[in-house]
Each structure stands twice: as structure tokens, then as C-alpha cells.
Design an enzyme around this catalytic site. Structure first.
Site, mmCIF file in Angstrom:
data_model
loop_
_atom_site.group_PDB
_atom_site.id
_atom_site.type_symbol
_atom_site.label_atom_id
_atom_site.label_comp_id
_atom_site.label_asym_id
_atom_site.label_seq_id
_atom_site.Cartn_x
_atom_site.Cartn_y
_atom_site.Cartn_z
ATOM 1 N N ARG A 44 31.610 41.286 21.138
ATOM 2 C CA ARG A 44 31.744 42.642 20.586
ATOM 3 C C ARG A 44 33.032 42.855 19.795
ATOM 4 O O ARG A 44 33.066 43.565 18.818
ATOM 5 C CB ARG A 44 31.682 43.649 21.730
ATOM 6 N N LYS A 149 24.644 31.947 36.004
ATOM 7 C CA LYS A 149 24.200 32.644 37.195
ATOM 8 C C LYS A 149 24.923 33.987 37.301
ATOM 9 O O LYS A 149 25.951 34.125 36.650
ATOM 10 C CB LYS A 149 24.482 31.807 38.440
ATOM 11 N N GLU A 217 36.238 29.228 51.191
ATOM 12 C CA GLU A 217 37.263 29.428 50.154
ATOM 13 C C GLU A 217 38.422 30.202 50.746
ATOM 14 O O GLU A 217 38.220 31.140 51.523
ATOM 15 C CB GLU A 217 36.688 30.230 48.996
ATOM 16 N N ASP A 236 26.050 35.647 45.691
ATOM 17 C CA ASP A 236 27.060 34.885 44.943
ATOM 18 C C ASP A 236 27.066 33.397 45.314
ATOM 19 O O ASP A 236 27.331 32.560 44.455
ATOM 20 C CB ASP A 236 28.441 35.507 45.233
ATOM 21 N N HIS A 241 24.297 28.106 45.307
ATOM 22 C CA HIS A 241 24.994 26.852 45.640
ATOM 23 C C HIS A 241 24.570 26.267 46.990
ATOM 24 O O HIS A 241 24.289 25.083 47.110
ATOM 25 C CB HIS A 241 26.510 27.063 45.655
HETATM 26 C C1 BG6 Z 1 30.987 30.736 41.894
HETATM 27 C C2 BG6 Z 1 31.094 32.021 42.649
HETATM 28 O O1 BG6 Z 1 29.673 30.507 41.484
HETATM 29 O O2 BG6 Z 1 31.417 29.652 42.721
HETATM 30 C C3 BG6 Z 1 32.537 32.237 43.086
HETATM 31 O O3 BG6 Z 1 30.701 33.087 41.807
HETATM 32 C C4 BG6 Z 1 33.035 31.043 43.871
HETATM 33 O O4 BG6 Z 1 32.658 33.416 43.874
HETATM 34 C C5 BG6 Z 1 32.778 29.748 43.126
HETATM 35 O O5 BG6 Z 1 34.426 31.221 44.063
HETATM 36 C C6 BG6 Z 1 33.072 28.565 44.002
HETATM 37 O O6 BG6 Z 1 33.021 27.401 43.220
HETATM 38 P P1 BG6 Z 1 33.799 26.105 43.663
HETATM 39 O O7 BG6 Z 1 33.418 25.094 42.654
HETATM 40 O O8 BG6 Z 1 35.277 26.437 43.637
HETATM 41 O O9 BG6 Z 1 33.346 25.776 45.046
#
Ligand code: BG6
Length: 490
Positions: A44, A149, A217, A236, A241
Site C-alpha cells: 500500500r 499461514k 518457546e 498458531d 506445526h
Molecule cells: C510461527 C508462530 O509459525 O512459529 C510463532 O506464528 C512461533 O508464534 C513460531 O513463534 C515458532 O517457530 P520456530 O521456528 O522458532 O519454532
């Protein structure tokens, strides 16, 4: 590269181009892409090509820990150009089309990769506008679309997004990204299972007691609170994942390493996952929210968005009947670790005393996906000297020491390269996305029906104590083997 000499591929990106480009810069500046690749930013904000190049250059310096030489960058920056436009305005796509035609110098046969690195609420409009403006038409070259995603918020929205996408593109042109699949160690799971003979015979209910998948995390939601508070951990991390990792652990051996075989077998696993009612989901799930989350900037004051989830799933098929699969993930936890632990059954009869005086640890195979990429295989050994007393030790393999000379590529680097080459093996098919939503929906419903409210947990902990109780129901406890270099329950 799959791009033939003389071909041109385009990446059309929105705002998040700034952190994205540095992730690819290694790939882009390196030998892997041919000189004819052009990158077109589309967003934009009004800016010139030069401003766009400077912005990207600043992004590279700020985000990437890469020593990019100025002359290399300058040569690369020539391939960047910019079109100002609104993703919801069909006329702006016509302008984009004219720009692309100009960059292609009027030639036909150029290939285009449209990368929708945009806020999810714009996915539908962007795809629809690509179609109505004719940008999805092939004109001699291929057209592919990469979609970030989260793909949908639930089954219904994922289905309707799939139907918009399928009006514009054939499924074979669609590359839905899950960056976990680009991780070298996640792909190593396939090699470990299907490139060796010793693991597969014990990879089933006869030998495996339970499987634990952890993606913990240390970071909080930080400046992503606005997005995160609307999504929560199930959308998320779990829907994408964690379920990806589960399918890679549980899938049957494909007959070839191609996109169809691989993805067919993964979807089979999702289809075999036992369905829950919201009440059953509540019993098999622990949701948590770290203390202090409500004070984060951008979080609603009464928010019940979970930042932690632990769940127990069953895969109802011949191989896995009765084996619990435990998944857990959260923010603001004690460690940054992504790990899959296969806990094997204990020997049916034990003749030896335990070295520590307690129960003997079972055999474990821990696959460390990050940060200490590698694996541990835990087994029993005789403790020297002390009669027939047994302890446990780990056989270890670490990528960092075993492949000293080779850096582990960034997940996005690999995925972008695959999309350009037309290899969809590590991208998510529409049926997988829909099955994954079907699995997590009861958890989301149980939370939204207020029967499964998140429990508080301390920042820097391993989540709510109820997550330990969940495993205790099957006489198990969480393992953390990766990075420990010793034996530990987390
Ligand atoms: C992302 C999520 O897809 O993956 C995040 O939106 C998350 O919230 C991240 O922190 C984690 O990725 P990785 O590779 O650090 O495990």
C-alpha cells in the site's frame, strides 16, 4: 534450479517483505537463482523502486546476520522493483499486471511465483484479484501461488478459502507454507525412519509406549500480541506445526519421495486421529495462559486466549492403536526447544537394580529439532563396579559436530527454492489443512464454550501443573532429553 535459463520468476509481496527478504537473501544472492529472477514488491505504501531497494537493504542489514558485500547487494538490488497498490482493489492488480509485463519486456513464457506474505484477512481478496485481473492465467509460463499461514481460522473458513483459491488456481499450483516442513531436522525424520532398517521394526504399538512432541518457546507474544490474541496457541502452533510433526512420526512409509505419496500418507494419519466432542477435548487438553499475558500491549484485558496447550491424541489405526501422542507448546516457557521423544516400552521383566535407586528409565529416542539439532538414543548400561546395577546413558548425534562445514539452511530458503522448482512435497495440500482444522476445532470450541478456560502458569515454567497430571493419567511424564546431555524429566 528448476527455472530454465531465460525464465523469469516474480515474487509479489506485501509488507512483511521486509523481514522475509533477509531470510532469503542467502539463496537470492548465492549461486542458486539465475540472474533473470525479478522481485516485485506490491504494497500500500507509496515508494519508488529505489526507496524499495533501500528499504530491503536496510532490512537485510537489520534482520539478517549476513555479511553481504555491497557490490553483491547492488547487483542483486537491480532485480527489485515496486508497485504501489491495495490488495483489495482490482484496478491495482491491473497496474501490477502492466508492470509485470514491462519487467518481462513484453515477452511471454515467463514464470511467476506469487508469494502472499500478507495478513491472512487479505488472502481471499488477493487470490480473487489475481484471478479477475488475469494474473492467474498462464500465458505460456507457469503460475504458482505461495500462501502463508494461518490458512483459515477454522474448518469453515479454511474450506471457503480453499474454494476461492481453487477458482483461480489448480491445487497443483498452490503452495501453502508451514515453515516447520522446511527445517532440515524435520526432513531428517523421513530419512531416519525410511532410510534405516533398525527403527521401522520397532516403530509401532508393540514397542512404543507413547510419543511426546514439544515445541516450547521462551519468548512471550511481544509485539505480535494484536495477531496472537485473536488466534491463540491452538491456531498458531497446534493446527499446523505440531500436527505436521505428528504426521511425520506416525505416517506409513511412502513408496517414493514425491509430493503425492508423501502427502497422501500424511493425510491418512490425520484421518485416523480420534475425533473428540468438545467435552472429550476438554478432558484430553490442558490450556494455559502465562501470568502477565493480560498486561501485554494489544491483549484484551479479559482475554482468555491460551498461550499454552498440551493435548493427548490417539491415532486409530493398526500401527498406533492405544499409543498416546502427547503434544505441548507454549510461549514464555522455561526453554526454547522443539523435540520429539519416542518412549519405548520397558522390558517385560527386569532383573537388575536401578543405579539411582529409583525406577529405571525406559529406552528413549529423542529427535532434537532445535536448537541443538540431532538425536539421542537412551539405553541401559551396567554401572561400573557396583554389582549388577543398571543406569542409563545416551548415544548422541549432533548436526553441529557431525557436519561442521555445512550450515543448516533456513527453512524458508529451502521452501522458496522448492516452490520455484515446482516441488510441493513440503507444502500443505488442501485436504490436509481441512483435516487439521477438523482435529483442533473441538479444542477451540471447548474454549469458546467456556468449558476449557486456560489456567495460569508462571513465565519461565513448563506450563500449568495440570499438563503433568494429563500424562500421569497414562502413568507417563514429560521428557526433556534434547540439550540436557543427561537424563531429565521436565
Ligand atoms: C510461527 C508462530 O509459525 O512459529 C510463532 O506464528 C512461533 O508464534 C513460531 O513463534 C515458532 O517457530 P520456530 O521456528 O522458532 O519454532
Amino acid at each position: 534450479m528448476g527455472i530454465k535459463e531465460g525464465d523469469t520468476a516474480y515474487l509479489n509481496l506485501d509488507w512483511s517483505v521486509v523481514p522475509i527478504i533477509p531470510k532469503y537473501v542467502d539463496l537470492l544472492i548465492g549461486e542458486m537463482l539465475n540472474e533473470d529472477l525479478k522481485i516485485v514488491g506490491f504494497a500500500r505504501q507509496d515508494m519508488s523502486d529505489d526507496q524499495f531497494r533501500r528499504l530491503m537493504g536496510d532490512g537485510v542489514r537489520e534482520f539478517a546476520d549476513l555479511a553481504v558485500r555491497t557490490d553483491e547487494w547492488d547487483a542483486f538490488a537491480k532485480s527489485l522493483s515496486y508497485v504501489q497498490g491495495d490488495l483489495e482493489q482490482p484496478e491495482d492488480f491491473l497496474r501490477l499486471g502492466r508492470h509485470l509485463a514491462a519487467v518481462e519486456a513484453g515477452g511471454t513464457g515467463a514464470n511467476r511465483l506469487y508469494y502472499l506474505s500478507v495478513a491472512p484477512r487479505f488472502f481471499s481478496a488477493t487470490v480473487a484479484n489475481l484471478q479477475t485481473s488475469g494474473l492467474a492465467e498462464t500465458e505460456g509460463g507457469w503460475r504458482r501461488v505461495v500462501i502463508e499461514k494461518p490458512f483459515g481460522r477454522d474448518l469453515k473458513s479454511a474450506r471457503s478459502l480453499n474454494s476461492v483459491v481453487h477458482q483461480a488456481f489448480d491445487e497443483s499450483q498452490v503452495y501453502r507454507i508451514d515453515h516447520y516442513l522446511g527445517k532440515e531436522t524435520v526432513q531428517n525424520l523421513l530419512v531416519l525412519r525410511f532410510g534405516n532398517t533398525i527403527f521401522e521394526p520397532v516403530w509401532n504399538r508393540n514397542y512404543v509406549d507413547n510419543v511426546q512432541i514439544t515445541a516450547a518457546e521462551e519468548v512471550t507474544v511481544g509485539d505480535r500480541a494484536g495477531y496472537y490474541d485473536q488466534s491463540g496457541v491452538v491456531r498458531d502452533m497446534v493446527q499446523n506445526h505440531l500436527l505436521q510433526l505428528l504426521t511425520m512420526v506416525a505416517m506409513e512409509p511412502p513408496n517414493a519421495m514425491d509430493a503425492d505419496s508423501l502427502r497422501n500418507h500424511k493425510v491418512e494419519v490425520l484421518r485416523a486421529i480420534r475425533r473428540w466432542t468438545p467435552e472429550e477435548a476438554t478432558r484430553a487438553t490442558v490450556l494455559g495462559q502465562y501470568r502477565g499475558y493480560l498486561e501485554e500491549n494489544g491483549v484484551e484485558s479479559q482475554s482468555v486466549t491460551p498461550t499454552y496447550a498440551a493435548l493427548r491424541l490417539y491415532v486409530d489405526n493398526w500401527r498406533w492403536q492405544g499409543v498416546p501422542f502427547y503434544l505441548r507448546t507454549g510461549k514464555s516457557m522455561a526453554d526454547k526447544v522443539t523435540e520429539i521423544v519416542i518412549q519405548f516400552r520397558c522390558p517385560p521383566h527386569m532383573m537388575f537394580a536401578s543405579g539411582g535407586g529409583g525406577a529405571l528409565d525406559p529406552n528413549l529416542l529423542s529427535l532434537c529439532l532445535q536448537p541443538d539439532e540431532g538425536l539421542h538414543l537412551r539405553f541401559g548400561v551396567k554401572v561400573p563396579g557396583e554389582g549388577m546395577v543398571m543406569g542409563t546413558k545416551d548415544l548422541e548425534f549432533h548436526y553441529a559436530s557431525a557436519f561442521k562445514e555445512q550450515a543448516i539452511p533456513e527453512a524458508y530458503e529451502r521452501l522458496l527454492q522448492d516452490a520455484l522448482e515446482g516441488d510441493a512435497s513440503l507444502f500443505i495440500r488442501s485436504d490436509h489443512i481441512e483435516e487439521a482444522w477438523r482435529i483442533v476445532e473441538p479444542i477451540i470450541d471447548s474454549k469458546e464454550n467456556s468449558i476449557n478456560q486456560p489456567q495460569r502458569y508462571e513465565p519461565g515454567s513448563w506450563g500449568p501443573p495440570a499438563a503433568d497430571a494429563l500424562l500421569a493419567e497414562t502413568a507417563n511424564s514429560w521428557w526433556q532429553v534434547c540439550g540436557e546431555h543427561g537424563s531429565a524429566h521436565a
